[in-house]
Design a protein around this motif. Structure first.
Motif, PDB file in Angstrom:
ATOM      1  N   ASP A   1       0.341   1.158  -9.054  1.00 40.87           N
ATOM      2  CA  ASP A   1       1.280   0.877  -7.968  1.00 40.87           C
ATOM      3  C   ASP A   1       0.474   0.336  -6.797  1.00 40.87           C
TER       4      ASP A   1
ATOM      5  N   TRP B   1      -6.182   1.604  -3.524  1.00 35.51           N
ATOM      6  CA  TRP B   1      -5.515   0.840  -2.466  1.00 35.51           C
ATOM      7  C   TRP B   1      -6.543   0.084  -1.632  1.00 35.51           C
TER       8      TRP B   1
ATOM      9  N   THR C   1       1.288  -0.521  -3.879  1.00 39.88           N
ATOM     10  CA  THR C   1       1.571  -0.056  -2.513  1.00 39.88           C
ATOM     11  C   THR C   1       0.919   1.287  -2.224  1.00 39.88           C
ATOM     12  N   THR C   2       0.808   2.153  -3.239  1.00 37.65           N
ATOM     13  CA  THR C   2       0.213   3.466  -2.964  1.00 37.65           C
ATOM     14  C   THR C   2      -1.142   3.646  -3.629  1.00 37.65           C
ATOM     15  N   GLY C   3      -1.467   2.786  -4.586  1.00 38.54           N
ATOM     16  CA  GLY C   3      -2.713   2.968  -5.326  1.00 38.54           C
ATOM     17  C   GLY C   3      -2.610   3.968  -6.452  1.00 38.54           C
ATOM     18  N   GLU C   4      -1.427   4.499  -6.669  1.00 40.51           N
ATOM     19  CA  GLU C   4      -1.271   5.500  -7.729  1.00 40.51           C
ATOM     20  C   GLU C   4      -1.281   4.854  -9.103  1.00 40.51           C
TER      21      GLU C   4
ATOM     22  N   PRO D   1      -5.770   7.381  -5.474  1.00 38.81           N
ATOM     23  CA  PRO D   1      -4.897   6.334  -4.930  1.00 38.81           C
ATOM     24  C   PRO D   1      -5.489   5.631  -3.721  1.00 38.81           C
ATOM     25  N   GLN D   2      -6.069   6.401  -2.829  1.00 36.89           N
ATOM     26  CA  GLN D   2      -6.584   5.764  -1.620  1.00 36.89           C
ATOM     27  C   GLN D   2      -7.680   4.769  -1.939  1.00 36.89           C
TER      28      GLN D   2
END
Lengths: 210, 294, 816
Positions: free
Chosen positions: C673, C803, C675-678, C799-800
């Protein structure tokens, strides 16, 4: 009641009913419930796995509600009812749902579910999972896999990867809903089972395994 | 792993609690203890006395009143989450609670304990900020009521005297937030690493719409990124719109502008960006829930 | 939901047998009832006192002074020990490296990592022991800390030890390396980093020690998993003879995964504490202590070069490996570096391999075994490199692997580094995995996703899963000329004792202390089949006791060895005992022993006559006069199974470092994802082969559990240190152990290609899942983010971080 003066310890007398039996013991005010159960009352089935209340190995039922006994002082539950893993077989017997393993051990369907579905490896987290699952099935007799995972999100396991635990609870919920007490094989040659044995006389409790 | 010594002081009434707070110098109240006990076990908190209010029955309620839902200080998270008046009249609060910690912790943790602790990463805070309940307190000087936006001063800081305790709160029903609106929707969105973790970002949103699906009122609060932030410019950006793409973009940008991440560097940038992203999601969901009710 | 598909090619087993069945675990009966006896659940002796450790808050510092007087004066304190006290009483632990550090259980003069024990208090209760710690006063002189393995090698780096930060250095070369790199059409160079994480078993370390002054002997109960090479190491350090230092390990162990190999320094400290205090002493580790100061695998920088031809043949691999051992390289290290020695070439048939291997010390927790042990870190780099090589020659990564796989008809296969792979069908496993995964369909889905600007990726990893470590491999740390001065080392053995008691009930004693792998059950299955009796007739006693059980230095439950050597020892002991029973039966039935068959609890003669096992046992015990001459009374046998080709290292640094070699192929599809890095796992398939499967449920459990550890390490968990050397993740709040909500669904399948080296054909499998998981996830995410120009060369993929990588890449201009 607390007795304290500057030289002595702050102690209190705690009366609890654990798995139907009444106990009264004196202990320090600061004794956590998990230690009270394990050391004062000798009920070592409830375990301690972490410090800040994240892992759930210490989960017990307090007045039927699952709580982390490492985050409760014994003094806080004075006069109350506690249920631990040691109480499950008796509960099963009193409800007429108890099952027997091939070696003659009496288990609650949840405990048998964990055995049938390899829902435990080292077994250290298992009592906590059993208590939370028991409480779940009390309020929701047919939970979905997602609901099971949500209910169990406060219990950590390091061995199984969780999917076999969810299988175990699902299995037990089906057995309990059927209400029928069948002879419960727990794997082995005379049942004719191959891998993933969860088949019994009644195929509807068999889950998805072949 | 093991707390320092303390004396356990159980009290059976509010008056006894106040007396005990006045009597003991180094004392903490314990309600659910789900924040306090871990602090004691790691010895970050070592009070000499623990005044246990857990048995005070009169503080254990969730009740519907005319324009509000009254929650007692000792109502547990689970009790609040499942209470029909909360689900019906303050849905975002129920949705929020379901994402806090885990089931066993929610069974023991209490409203009063959580509100009084005012942990800036706590999921409650954005919800409280948009609902702005009346917080009920009592102490040696008697009872008083403070709106949440005055009660909450900052990180771990609330307007509460030493011998005071929270007794409850009046949570305004959503329909009173914008009484002339045709419908109201609400949500709490959380971005966290694992289920039950402290939020990286927590966003509470209430959207009121009129009959032609225009936003008449928006309330938006962002927690956990830094200080609790009421995103007023983002609210203004969506009011009067049908929450089209431009309005959402503007709102997200306003949120990113408004939040003050307490981490620096890429961590801070990330949280800022996520604040905007999750604000959009929250606004959209609240809006959809409002328009569904038209 | 995790799904196990059917087994392929199950070998022929006895139709009436229990081996091969999903036999419900016998351990479970007590464990699910909360009747397991873990270290904190029993008091083996009375008057138990409690030990607590005061620990360093600094990563690096001199101890200026320790004032224990206030603590000592407390009524509830029996004694207080410091590192200086310990150093007077014991020698540092021996370790086989070129520049060994001085390693004691408590810090002596200096602290070298956040959480290092500095003092030990013996008190009357565990709560008061913690209280007493607060009255110990330590003055530190802070020193600069170094946590990075490359920085620690710079001239101006803070020095941890007088012997320097570099504990060991070897250059190893095998095969035609120069040729390989000269002839290559492509040389791929990459630098990879692998983080620290730990399997974090639910039960922490626990030790109870009772020092007996009249005999100057000590008994220790602990959840030590082995290897029992540590027993002579501890006895040696304590200056005690091994038969005066009795190590006992109970049957129930709440998870170990390698981490409980390194409990031995705490054992030594507890023994000395008991000696000093004059009372038995118990220590149960807290979770925070466990995360700070137990053990975890090495983090590392792994620079790799791969030589590949245009037609996709791997010609050679070179690795420059900087292994971060934390504050002390300690026995049995540097196993983290060299455990994969025999299988550095993994599943591939190239014959040129070499590298420079550095064991670096920094201000972090001392490293040790962690599930995968050297393989998961190494394969992360190698399997990423393999993907990069495939990319360079424009081949599909699975096709590239297949092209380079060792073929099924090449076994036994000798690797350039001295390994002897016993059996395998790598290409078949890959094929099966691709079928289950529906690989073609995912290729299409990826195309589709890319058109839509979504990040969907496919990853593959193939890994060799070595089991039953050959104790000799660690000697590769020393150059040949140094090794010559000492004695050769080798061996992977397991001892089992089996006895039929007078009433025909059977006891099987293992030399392993399992931690969830079900040894009591598989041993039952094997013994029941061998002796032809009901499983319930058998009691299996797991756990260890250095005075009362048969064992050797390689005994223990580690390196996934039970299924190789443990099963084999049970089988052979059963054969021997069965032989005796058949001879006795033959005597009683007046029939030749080799015509007797044991089944259904009876011995059956060739003409339909039979007698019960009970009768045989009765004769052996009650009437030994009737026994054949060469059968001893008592019906008891002990068998020590030893891996034949677990021989010492040769002068060319070649050694068969493991006994058996399982393997696995994993395939994963992920979507990132942006947008969130997930990272969302769409599908995860694992096909493994551990030879003959004794209990399919247990094998599944090991694969799934192993995968979960690797998944957790790749995406959630990290033992991260800040620049001052403070551990950032010292509770389960910060050390992000995943919950059931985060668990991926995994589809598993198994091939069974028996090992010719074990009588049952079974091989270890406990680590296979985790060895391949970090690599497969990284490969998939790298593939997913390829359009964005993002390369994955390290973990975890939080995630961070994803991203930020995406943002940085966009800022740099994006796609390749």
């Amino acid at each position: 009641m607390t007795d304290t003066d500057s030289e002595t310890e702050a102690t209190t007398t705690v009366s609890v009913t654990v798995n139907g039996e009444e106990y009264t013991k004196e202990t320090e005010d600061r004794t956590l419930l998990v230690h009270f159960l394990r050391e004062e009352l000798g009920q070592t089935g409830t375990h301690q796995g972490c410090v800040v209340g994240k892992c759930g190995a210490c989960t017990v039922l307090h007045e039927g509600v699952p709580k982390k006994s490492c985050m409760l002082y014994a003094a806080q539950v004075d006069g109350d009812e506690i249920t631990t893993v040691e109480g499950l077989p008796d509960i099963a017997e009193s409800e007429g749902v108890d099952l027997e393993t091939r070696e003659g051990t009496t288990l609650h369907p949840l405990q048998m579910g964990f055995k049938q579905n390899h829902g435990l490896q080292c077994g250290f987290c298992t009592p906590g999972f059993l208590m939370t699952s028991y409480a779940l099935l009390q309020k929701n007799e047919n939970p979905s896999r997602e609901e099971i995972k949500s209910a169990l999100s406060g219990n950590i396991c390091r061995c199984t990867g969780y999917n076999s635990i969810v299988d175990s609870v699902e299995w037990a919920s089906k057995v309990l809903q059927d209400g029928e007490r069948t002879a419960m094989p727990d794997g082995g040659p005379e049942t004719g089972c191959g891998r993933g044995c969860s088949c019994v006389d009644d195929e509807s409790t068999g889950g998805d395994r072949p | 792993m093991y707390p320092s010594k303390f004396e356990h002081v159980p009290v059976q009434s509010i008056d006894d609690a106040i007396t005990a707070l006045e009597e003991y110098d180094d004392a903490e109240l314990i309600a659910g203890g789900q924040s306090l006990v871990p602090l004691q076990k790691t010895r970050f908190a070592s009070p000499d006395h623990l005044i246990d209010i857990g048995d005070i029955d009169e503080l254990q309620y969730v009740e519907e009143a005319d324009e509000a839902v009254r929650v007692g200080a000792l109502a547990t998270h689970t009790e609040i989450q499942q209470a029909p008046p909360i689900k019906t009249h303050a849905y975002l609060f129920s949705e929020c609670i379901g994402q806090i910690a885990d089931w066993p912790v929610r069974n023991q943790g209490t409203f009063g304990g959580t509100i009084a602790e005012a942990d800036p990463s706590g999921d409650y805070l954005p919800v409280m900020q948009v609902l702005n309940p009346e917080i009920e307190l009592t102490g040696p000087e008697g009872d008083r009521t403070v709106p949440f936006d005055e009660f909450y001063i900052g990180m771990f800081t609330v307007d509460m005297a030493d011998a005071e305790l929270v007794t409850g709160a009046r949570i305004p029903k959503l329909e009173t937030v914008a009484p002339d609106a045709a419908a109201v929707g609400s949500t709490y969105k959380k971005h966290a690493e694992r289920s039950g973790d402290y939020a990286l970002v927590g966003v509470a949103a209430i959207i009121a719409v009129d009959a032609d699906e225009t936003v008449t009122d928006a309330k938006l609060s962002v927690g956990a990124v830094g200080p609790l932030t009421r995103a007023e410019e983002a609210e203004a950006a969506v009011e009067g719109t049908a929450l089209d793409g431009d309005a959402l973009d503007a709102a997200a940008a306003a949120v990113r502008e408004a939040v003050l991440p307490d981490e620096e560097g890429s961590e801070g940038e990330y949280k800022e960006a996520m604040a905007g992203g999750f604000a959009e999601r929250a606004l959209q969901t609240a809006y959809d829930r409002a328009t569904e009710n038209l | 939901m995790s799904e196990t598909v059917g087994r392929e090619d199950a070998p022929e087993t006895d139709d009436a047998g229990v081996v091969g069945d999903a036999f419900g675990r016998r351990e479970d009966d007590r464990l699910v009832r909360g009747e397991g006896k873990y270290m904190d659940d029993f008091d083996p002796v009375g008057n138990l006192h409690h030990l607590a450790f005061l620990r360093s808050p600094l990563a690096h510092g001199k101890i200026e002074s320790i004032d224990t007087s206030a603590a000592e004066q407390r009524d509830d304190v029996v004694c207080v020990l410091t590192g200086t006290d310990l150093a007077e009483r014991m020698d540092p632990f021996a370790v086989g490296v070129q520049n060994p550090p001085e390693y004691y259980p408590l810090a002596v003069d200096k602290v070298r990592y956040d959480g290092e024990p500095v003092a030990a208090v013996v008190a009357t209760s565990k709560y008061t022991a913690k209280d007493a710690l607060e009255s110990i006063d330590v003055e530190y002189d802070r020193l600069d800390a170094v946590t990075d393995e490359l920085e620690a090698l710079e001239d101006d780096a803070p020095q941890l030890h007088e012997s320097g930060n570099l504990a060991n250095e070897r250059t190893l070369e095998y095969g035609p390396l120069d040729e390989a790199f000269e002839e290559a059409d492509h040389v791929i160079e990459s630098e990879f980093e692998f983080p620290r994480y730990t399997s974090a078993p639910m039960e922490t370390y626990g030790v109870i020690a009772e020092y007996d002054h009249p005999t100057d002997a000590a008994t220790v109960w602990s959840n030590f998993q082995g290897p029992f090479t540590m027993h002579p190491v501890v006895a040696g350090a304590l200056g005690m003879s091994q038969n005066d230092l009795q190590f006992k390990v109970p049957s129930d162990n709440g998870g170990s995964f390698g981490v409980k190999a390194h409990i031995y320094p705490y054992i030594a400290a507890t023994v000395i504490a008991s000696e000093e205090a004059g009372v038995p002493v118990k220590w149960i580790e807290s979770r925070r202590e466990h995360l700070q100061a137990s053990a975890c695998h090495t983090d590392r920088t792994q620079r790799m070069r791969g030589a590949v031809s245009d037609d996709g043949q791997i010609l050679g691999v070179w690795v420059e490996l900087y292994d971060n051992f934390g504050a002390y390289v300690r026995a049995p290290e540097p196993g983290n570096t060299f455990r994969p020695l025999a299988n550095y070439v993994n599943t591939y048939d190239f014959d040129a391999f070499g590298g420079e291997f550095y064991a670096v010390q920094t201000n972090k927790c001392p490293a040790g075994l962690n599930r995968g042990y050297g393989c998961h870190q190494y394969y992360f780099g190698l399997e990423r490199l393999v993907d990069q090589m495939a990319d360079a020659v424009d081949m599909d990564p699975t096709e590239f692997r297949k092209r380079n796989f060792i073929d099924a008809d090449e076994f036994p296969y000798e690797t350039p580094t001295g390994g002897e792979y016993d059996s395998g069908r790598y290409a078949d496993a890959l094929k099966r995995a691709k079928e289950l995964f529906d690989y073609e369909s995912y290729l299409e889905r990826r195309e589709q996703a890319r058109e839509e600007g979504r990040y969907l990726g496919i990853g593959c990893s193939a890994i060799i899963d070595p089991s039953a470590s050959n104790m000799g491999y660690v000697s590769v740390a020393m150059p040949p000329e140094e090794r010559e001065k000492g004695h050769p080392k080798s061996g992977a053995v397991s001892s089992v004792t089996m006895m039929v008691q007078p009433d025909a009930s059977i006891v099987v004693e293992l030399d392993s202390a399992p931690s969830g792998q079900g040894h009591e059950t598989t041993a039952t299955q094997i013994a029941a089949d061998e002796l032809g009796v009901e499983p319930e007739a058998i009691n299996v006693i797991s756990g260890m006791d250095t005075n009362e059980k048969a064992w050797s230095v390689s005994s223990g439950s580690y390196s996934s060895r039970f299924a190789s050597v443990g099963h084999s020892a049970v089988k052979k002991a059963g054969e021997r005992l069965g032989d005796q029973m058949r001879r006795i039966a033959g005597e009683l039935l007046d029939a030749p022993a080799d015509a007797i068959e044991l089944a259904d609890g009876r011995a059956h003669g060739p003409d339909g006559e039979s007698i019960s096992v009970r009768r045989i046992a009765g004769t052996a015990h009650w009437n030994p006069a009737a026994l054949p001459d060469d059968v001893q009374p008592g019906l008891r046998t002990q068998y020590t199974f030893s891996m034949e080709d677990s021989t010492p290292i040769d002068e060319d640094d070649r050694i068969n470092s493991s006994g058996t070699y399982g393997y696995g192929v994993q395939l994963i599809a992920v979507e990132v994802d942006a947008t969130t890095g997930e990272i969302d796992v769409l599908d995860y398939v694992a096909v493994h082969d551990c030879g003959t499967i004794v209990n399919p449920q247990i094998v599944d459990g090991q694969i799934e559990g192993g995968i979960f550890h690797g998944f957790a390490g790749a995406l959630y968990e990290e033992l991260e240190y800040d620049s001052s050397g403070t551990l950032q993740a010292d509770t389960f709040m910060d050390y992000a152990v995943p919950t059931a909500k985060e668990a991926p669904d995994v589809t598993t399948d198994h091939l069974e290609t028996p090992s010719p080296k074990t009588p049952l054909g079974s091989k270890g499998t406990g680590e296979a899942g985790t060895e391949g998981a970090p690599a497969v996830i990284a490969n998939a995410v790298d593939d997913a983010l390829d359009p964005a120009g993002v390369e994955i060369t390290s973990l975890p993929l939080k995630p961070q971080r994803i991203w930020t990588l995406l943002n940085e890449s966009a800022a740099d201009g994006g796609a390749d």
